[in-house]
Motif scaffolding. Structure first.
Motif, PDB file in Angstrom:
ATOM      1  N   LEU A   1       0.832  -1.202   0.000  1.00 45.04           N
ATOM      2  CA  LEU A   1       0.000   0.000   0.000  1.00 45.04           C
ATOM      3  C   LEU A   1       0.866   1.252   0.000  1.00 45.04           C
ATOM      4  CD1 LEU A   1      -2.731   1.430   0.253  1.00 45.04           C
ATOM      5  CD2 LEU A   1      -2.634   1.029   2.730  1.00 45.04           C
ATOM      6  N   ALA A   2       1.876   1.293   0.858  1.00 49.26           N
ATOM      7  CA  ALA A   2       2.763   2.459   0.904  1.00 49.26           C
ATOM      8  C   ALA A   2       3.483   2.637  -0.426  1.00 49.26           C
ATOM      9  CB  ALA A   2       3.770   2.291   2.038  1.00 49.26           C
ATOM     10  N   GLN A   3       3.916   1.539  -1.020  1.00 48.00           N
ATOM     11  CA  GLN A   3       4.623   1.597  -2.303  1.00 48.00           C
ATOM     12  C   GLN A   3       3.696   2.099  -3.404  1.00 48.00           C
ATOM     13  OE1 GLN A   3       5.873  -2.058  -4.634  1.00 48.00           O
ATOM     14  NE2 GLN A   3       7.842  -1.541  -3.681  1.00 48.00           N
ATOM     15  N   SER A   4       2.456   1.641  -3.389  1.00 47.49           N
ATOM     16  CA  SER A   4       1.521   2.009  -4.456  1.00 47.49           C
ATOM     17  C   SER A   4       1.036   3.449  -4.342  1.00 47.49           C
ATOM     18  CB  SER A   4       0.306   1.067  -4.435  1.00 47.49           C
ATOM     19  OG  SER A   4      -0.518   1.320  -3.309  1.00 47.49           O
ATOM     20  N   ARG A   5       1.228   4.048  -3.177  1.00 47.71           N
ATOM     21  CA  ARG A   5       0.832   5.442  -2.973  1.00 47.71           C
ATOM     22  C   ARG A   5       2.020   6.381  -3.115  1.00 47.71           C
ATOM     23  NH1 ARG A   5      -3.321   2.544  -3.072  1.00 47.71           N
ATOM     24  NH2 ARG A   5      -5.294   3.249  -2.183  1.00 47.71           N
ATOM     25  N   GLY A   6       2.895   6.087  -4.052  1.00 42.40           N
ATOM     26  CA  GLY A   6       4.009   6.976  -4.340  1.00 42.40           C
ATOM     27  C   GLY A   6       5.211   6.779  -3.453  1.00 42.40           C
TER      28      GLY A   6
END
Length: 325
Positions: free
Chosen positions: A25-30
């Motif tokens: 999730l953190a990776q997919s949010r930039g």
């Protein structure tokens, strides 16, 4: 104006796979920074390395870890390992913990909380910056170096609740980390003390990271229940009670738990409402001088379970303007 938004992983411990959806999730949010607080059912550093090995390397925030559990040399080794494994910067945040915790682990509390922290950070920063460390202290000692590893930077953070620790953070730390601190209290108490401490050493004022529990308002939810599920233990600790009392908040959880929880909601310490209300509250932190706001769905996890908590984390990031990229 909005500060940088980061994510707290509200689950941890021995089950390393629990980190994967949060890292994804953190990776997919930039490439948001993923934070993990102190857990006692497993190591605090290993989940980040596990996530990196599984294909989800993200910037890591570790904190606030408790000093009695780890010598500063081991803290430097572990933080360096996370930076090397993830290929991303790391914030390694530490604090002395409660007096009762110190007694349980050490037999007696630190005679001087600030003195112990100063020694700890002196050794930790010296090692991470690659220098020769020669500290013989009352609480922590080390003589030598940390073997060099190619890695991104590791910043040293301090958990900061009150002016004394804030002044010390201004002197020695890269990052000041708050938990449950109101925006106005950070503006009026914490930041002036950080500036004062930094001025005595002629160094930059540390970045300010505010960790804030949060939940979106939904039908059937009671904000007070979520607050107590995720934060009752903190509200019972003397140093948190004192900080919140200095901030003008009545949070006597023993006398009236619901009133204490409502005080956190009304005071903007627990972010609750629709997307617009959450953005307004986060903007208050930015206006107070906070550089990064770390949102935590820990109360939802405690009350509704881990699956609901992950969905809540996704919804919180979306509500705060952090869409998938």
């Amino acid at each position: 104006m909005m500060p940088n938004i980061a994510l707290m992983m509200p689950v941890g411990g021995a089950r390393m796979q629990a980190v994967l959806p949060y890292a994804a999730l953190a990776q997919s949010r930039g490439g948001r920074t993923l934070w993990l607080g102190q857990v006692l059912s497993g190591d605090t550093h290993h989940p980040f390395i596990h996530a990196a090995a599984a294909g989800f390397p993200v910037p890591a925030g570790i904190g606030v870890s408790l000093m009695p559990l780890r010598h500063p040399y081991d803290a430097a080794v572990q933080a360096q390992s996370v930076a090397a494994a993830t290929g991303h910067p790391v914030v390694a945040g530490y604090g002395p913990g409660s007096v009762s915790f110190q007694k349980r682990l050490l037999g007696a509390p630190y005679r001087s909380q600030l003195g112990a922290v100063r020694e700890y950070v002196s050794i930790l920063k010296g090692l991470l910056e690659g220098g020769e460390v020669a500290v013989t202290g009352e609480y922590f000692s080390f003589h030598g170096r940390l073997p060099k590893v190619t890695r991104p930077r590791v910043e040293v953070g301090l958990g900061v609740l009150r002016p004394g620790m804030a002044r010390l953070a201004g002197e020695v730390a890269d990052v000041a980390i708050t938990w449950l601190a109101p925006a106005a209290y950070i503006r009026d108490v914490i930041l002036p003390a950080l500036r004062e401490g930094a001025a005595t050493r002629g160094r930059p004022v540390p970045r300010v990271v505010a960790m804030v529990p949060a939940a979106l308002e939904r039908a059937g939810r009671a904000a007070e229940e979520i607050v107590l599920a995720g934060n009752r233990a903190h509200l019972g600790l003397p140093h948190y009670r004192d900080m919140l009392r200095q901030a003008g908040m009545d949070t006597d959880v023993d006398a009236d738990p619901v009133k204490a929880a409502r005080a956190l909601v009304d005071g903007g310490v627990f972010l609750y409402g629709d997307a617009a209300e959450l953005k307004d509250r986060v903007a208050e932190y930015a206006a107070a001088g906070v550089d990064e706001v770390v949102v935590s769905a820990g109360g939802v996890v405690a009350l509704e379970g881990p699956r609901a908590g992950l969905s809540e984390a996704q919804a919180l990031l979306a509500a705060l303007g952090c869409p998938a990229v």
